[in-house]
Design a protein around this motif. Structure first.
Motif, mmCIF file in Angstrom:
data_model
loop_
_atom_site.group_PDB
_atom_site.id
_atom_site.type_symbol
_atom_site.label_atom_id
_atom_site.label_comp_id
_atom_site.label_asym_id
_atom_site.label_seq_id
_atom_site.Cartn_x
_atom_site.Cartn_y
_atom_site.Cartn_z
ATOM 1 N N LEU A 41 -103.473 9.292 -49.851
ATOM 2 C CA LEU A 41 -102.896 8.136 -49.172
ATOM 3 C C LEU A 41 -101.663 8.591 -48.416
ATOM 4 C CD1 LEU A 41 -103.381 5.751 -52.150
ATOM 5 C CD2 LEU A 41 -104.418 5.409 -49.908
ATOM 6 N N VAL A 42 -101.509 8.103 -47.197
ATOM 7 C CA VAL A 42 -100.398 8.532 -46.364
ATOM 8 C C VAL A 42 -99.653 7.330 -45.807
ATOM 9 C CG1 VAL A 42 -101.612 10.643 -45.747
ATOM 10 C CG2 VAL A 42 -101.749 8.685 -44.221
ATOM 11 N N SER A 43 -98.379 7.536 -45.646
ATOM 12 C CA SER A 43 -97.519 6.574 -44.960
ATOM 13 C C SER A 43 -97.262 7.124 -43.569
ATOM 14 C CB SER A 43 -96.197 6.407 -45.730
ATOM 15 O OG SER A 43 -95.317 5.549 -45.032
ATOM 16 N N ASP A 48 -93.667 7.878 -34.825
ATOM 17 C CA ASP A 48 -94.492 9.010 -34.397
ATOM 18 C C ASP A 48 -95.809 8.934 -35.156
ATOM 19 O OD1 ASP A 48 -95.659 11.333 -33.593
ATOM 20 O OD2 ASP A 48 -94.083 12.670 -34.319
ATOM 21 N N PRO A 49 -96.811 8.189 -34.619
ATOM 22 C CA PRO A 49 -98.075 7.969 -35.325
ATOM 23 C C PRO A 49 -98.850 9.247 -35.631
ATOM 24 C CG PRO A 49 -97.830 6.428 -33.498
ATOM 25 C CD PRO A 49 -96.743 7.448 -33.343
ATOM 26 N N ALA A 50 -98.462 10.358 -35.033
ATOM 27 C CA ALA A 50 -99.143 11.622 -35.313
ATOM 28 C C ALA A 50 -98.595 12.311 -36.548
ATOM 29 C CB ALA A 50 -99.045 12.556 -34.116
ATOM 30 N N ARG A 51 -97.552 11.725 -37.133
ATOM 31 C CA ARG A 51 -96.953 12.328 -38.315
ATOM 32 C C ARG A 51 -96.854 11.293 -39.432
ATOM 33 N NH1 ARG A 51 -95.205 17.338 -38.131
ATOM 34 N NH2 ARG A 51 -94.176 17.016 -40.131
ATOM 35 N N GLY A 52 -96.787 11.792 -40.655
ATOM 36 C CA GLY A 52 -96.681 10.904 -41.798
ATOM 37 C C GLY A 52 -96.262 11.666 -43.038
ATOM 38 N N ARG A 53 -96.436 11.023 -44.181
ATOM 39 C CA ARG A 53 -96.051 11.635 -45.452
ATOM 40 C C ARG A 53 -97.103 11.289 -46.499
ATOM 41 N NH1 ARG A 53 -91.267 13.408 -47.721
ATOM 42 N NH2 ARG A 53 -90.127 12.782 -45.849
ATOM 43 N N VAL A 54 -97.545 12.295 -47.235
ATOM 44 C CA VAL A 54 -98.465 12.053 -48.349
ATOM 45 C C VAL A 54 -97.696 11.347 -49.464
ATOM 46 C CG1 VAL A 54 -99.929 13.133 -50.099
ATOM 47 C CG2 VAL A 54 -99.874 14.055 -47.770
ATOM 48 N N LEU A 55 -98.276 10.257 -49.981
ATOM 49 C CA LEU A 55 -97.598 9.517 -51.037
ATOM 50 C C LEU A 55 -97.477 10.371 -52.292
ATOM 51 C CD1 LEU A 55 -98.059 7.118 -49.126
ATOM 52 C CD2 LEU A 55 -98.686 5.750 -51.119
ATOM 53 N N ARG A 56 -96.289 10.388 -52.859
ATOM 54 C CA ARG A 56 -96.038 11.124 -54.093
ATOM 55 C C ARG A 56 -96.205 10.193 -55.286
ATOM 56 N NH1 ARG A 56 -90.501 14.514 -52.605
ATOM 57 N NH2 ARG A 56 -91.330 15.624 -50.776
ATOM 58 N N THR A 57 -96.890 10.669 -56.300
ATOM 59 C CA THR A 57 -97.155 9.850 -57.469
ATOM 60 C C THR A 57 -95.865 9.420 -58.158
ATOM 61 O OG1 THR A 57 -99.109 11.241 -57.771
ATOM 62 C CG2 THR A 57 -98.577 9.692 -59.527
ATOM 63 N N VAL A 58 -94.902 10.310 -58.251
ATOM 64 C CA VAL A 58 -93.669 9.991 -58.964
ATOM 65 C C VAL A 58 -92.907 8.859 -58.274
ATOM 66 C CG1 VAL A 58 -92.203 11.677 -57.755
ATOM 67 C CG2 VAL A 58 -91.691 11.044 -60.148
ATOM 68 N N THR A 92 -112.645 8.672 -38.227
ATOM 69 C CA THR A 92 -112.055 8.066 -37.041
ATOM 70 C C THR A 92 -111.805 9.088 -35.939
ATOM 71 O OG1 THR A 92 -109.772 8.420 -37.798
ATOM 72 C CG2 THR A 92 -110.866 6.384 -38.503
ATOM 73 N N GLY A 93 -111.822 10.358 -36.302
ATOM 74 C CA GLY A 93 -111.477 11.394 -35.333
ATOM 75 C C GLY A 93 -109.982 11.580 -35.179
ATOM 76 N N GLU A 94 -109.206 10.737 -35.865
ATOM 77 C CA GLU A 94 -107.739 10.831 -35.801
ATOM 78 C C GLU A 94 -107.254 11.845 -36.827
ATOM 79 O OE1 GLU A 94 -105.646 6.844 -35.468
ATOM 80 O OE2 GLU A 94 -107.585 6.257 -36.326
ATOM 81 N N ARG A 95 -106.397 12.726 -36.394
ATOM 82 C CA ARG A 95 -105.786 13.686 -37.302
ATOM 83 C C ARG A 95 -104.284 13.442 -37.323
ATOM 84 N NH1 ARG A 95 -109.897 16.678 -38.849
ATOM 85 N NH2 ARG A 95 -108.576 17.814 -40.296
ATOM 86 N N ILE A 96 -103.693 13.660 -38.488
ATOM 87 C CA ILE A 96 -102.277 13.385 -38.659
ATOM 88 C C ILE A 96 -101.650 14.528 -39.448
ATOM 89 C CG2 ILE A 96 -102.755 12.008 -40.738
ATOM 90 C CD1 ILE A 96 -100.334 10.265 -39.996
ATOM 91 N N THR A 97 -100.470 14.942 -39.032
ATOM 92 C CA THR A 97 -99.738 15.984 -39.742
ATOM 93 C C THR A 97 -98.783 15.330 -40.721
ATOM 94 O OG1 THR A 97 -99.882 17.477 -37.848
ATOM 95 C CG2 THR A 97 -98.223 17.981 -39.522
ATOM 96 N N CYS A 98 -98.938 15.660 -41.990
ATOM 97 C CA CYS A 98 -98.153 14.995 -43.038
ATOM 98 C C CYS A 98 -97.308 15.990 -43.822
ATOM 99 C CB CYS A 98 -99.077 14.259 -44.008
ATOM 100 S SG CYS A 98 -99.922 12.847 -43.298
ATOM 101 N N ASP A 99 -96.161 15.515 -44.236
ATOM 102 C CA ASP A 99 -95.315 16.292 -45.138
ATOM 103 C C ASP A 99 -95.849 16.148 -46.550
ATOM 104 O OD1 ASP A 99 -92.619 17.597 -45.964
ATOM 105 O OD2 ASP A 99 -92.744 15.788 -47.183
ATOM 106 N N LEU A 107 -104.356 16.156 -42.050
ATOM 107 C CA LEU A 107 -105.341 15.310 -42.693
ATOM 108 C C LEU A 107 -106.100 14.512 -41.640
ATOM 109 C CD1 LEU A 107 -103.091 13.880 -45.559
ATOM 110 C CD2 LEU A 107 -104.498 15.932 -45.618
ATOM 111 N N GLU A 108 -107.290 14.050 -42.007
ATOM 112 C CA GLU A 108 -108.093 13.224 -41.116
ATOM 113 C C GLU A 108 -108.083 11.773 -41.605
ATOM 114 O OE1 GLU A 108 -112.734 12.606 -39.662
ATOM 115 O OE2 GLU A 108 -112.229 14.056 -41.234
ATOM 116 N N LEU A 109 -107.569 10.871 -40.800
ATOM 117 C CA LEU A 109 -107.553 9.459 -41.174
ATOM 118 C C LEU A 109 -108.975 8.914 -41.184
ATOM 119 C CD1 LEU A 109 -104.486 8.222 -39.091
ATOM 120 C CD2 LEU A 109 -104.573 8.640 -41.555
#
Length: 253
Positions: A41-43, A48-58, A92-99, A107-109
Motif C-alpha cells: 500500500l502506498v501513499s 508529485d503523483p509519480a512519487r510516494g511512500r510505502v506504508l510502514r506497519t509500525v 494500470t500501466g502507472e508506475r510510481i517511485t516510492c520511498d 512499484l506498479e499501481l
C-alpha cells in the motif's frame, strides 16, 4: 553436514503489513517465500503523483488486523468486522517511485476495490501497488524464529504463549534451548525440501507489541526483550535470525 530442523509454522503476507498468515505449504526460492509481499500500500505524494511512500506497519498498526490472501488471480481482503472484497487487481500501466525505509523502489499501481477498502479502514487515501519480488522486504529474504525463544519470551511477560505472528516469521522451527539461533551464523540447515544459510540476528521494532487480530498494542514485548537481549546501535533488541535460501524447495508448517 547440514542439520535438519522441524518446521512448526510457515507463513507470509501477500500485502506488506497485513496479517501474517500460516500456510500448510510455502515454496522458498532464492528470493524467499513465493507470494510474500507481492503487493504494498502506498501513499501518493499529492504534489508529485509519480512519487510516494510505502506504508510502514509500525506507523499504520491497523494493517496487521487485515487478512489478505491470493487465490489464482484474485486478491481477497477481509477486515476484522467481516467486510470483504475479492477481485483481480487490474494493471494500470502507472508506475510510481516510492520511498521504502530510505531507498527508492519502483512499484506498479493497480486498480480494484481493495484501495477503497483500505483507505476507509486506515482513514487516509492509499493506493494498492504490485511489487517486484524482494523490493519491499527488509534485509534478509527469509526470517526464522524458534519455539524455545518464544517460550522464554512468554515466560518473561507471564503469558502461556506468544503468538509467533507478532514477529512475522517465514518459519518457526522447533528447538530446546532459547536463543540457540544466535550461534547459528553461517550454518546451513534443512527445512522441508529447502536448505537455508543462517544470517544475522533480526532487530525488532514496536510492531511486535501489536495484537494481530485487532491492530491494537496490548503487551510490551519490545521493552521486555530490551532487558535481556543484545541491542544494535539503534537500541533495537534482537529476536530471531535472517536466512538466505541455498537450495529452493517446499516447506510445510
Amino acid at each position: 553436514m547440514t542439520d535438519e530442523l522441524t518446521v512448526v509454522r510457515a507463513g507470509f503476507a501477500p500485502i506488506k503489513g497485513t496479517r501474517h498468515l500460516a500456510h500448510d505449504r510455502v515454496m522458498l526460492d532464492a528470493q524467499g517465500p513465493v507470494g510474500d509481499r507481492g503487493f504494498a500500500l502506498v501513499s501518493v505524494d499529492p504534489e508529485d503523483p509519480a512519487r510516494g511512500r510505502v506504508l510502514r506497519t509500525v506507523q499504520n498498526p491497523l494493517l496487521v488486523a487485515v487478512r489478505a490472501e491470493v487465490t489464482g488471480d484474485r486478491l481477497e481482503v477481509e477486515l476484522p468486522g467481516g467486510e470483504t472484497v475479492s477481485a483481480e487487481p487490474a494493471a494500470t500501466g502507472e508506475r510510481i517511485t516510492c520511498d521504502y525505509w530510505g531507498r527508492d523502489v519502483e512499484l506498479e499501481l493497480v486498480d480494484g476495490p481493495h484501495a477503497e477498502l483500505f483507505s476507509s479502514w486506515l482513514d487516509r487515501p492509499v493506493r494498492l501497488a504490485r511489487a517486484r519480488r524482494g523490493d519491499v522486504v527488509f534485509a534478509g529474504p527469509v526470517s526464522l524464529v524458534t519455539t524455545a525463544s518464544l517460550h522464554d519470551l512468554a515466560r518473561h511477560v507471564d503469558r502461556d504463549a506468544v503468538d509467533p505472528a507478532r514477529f512475522r516469521p517465514t518459519l518457526v522451527v522447533e528447538t530446546d534451548e532459547p536463543y540457540a539461533e544466535d550461534t547459528w551464523l553461517g550454518r546451513e540447515i534443512r527445512v522441508g525440501e529447502a536448505t537455508l544459510r543462517i544470517g544475522v540476528p533480526i532487530p525488532r521494532c514496536a510492531v511486535i507489541d501489536i495484537r494481530p487480530e485487532t491492530g491494537e498494542r496490548d503487551v510490551r514485548l519490545l521493552k521486555t526483550l530490551a532487558t535481556h537481549r543484545p541491542l544494535n546501535r539503534a537500541g533495537e533488541p534482537a529476536f530471531g535470525v535472517f536466512a538466505e535460501v541455498v537450495v529452493p524447495g517446499a516447506v510445510g508448517g
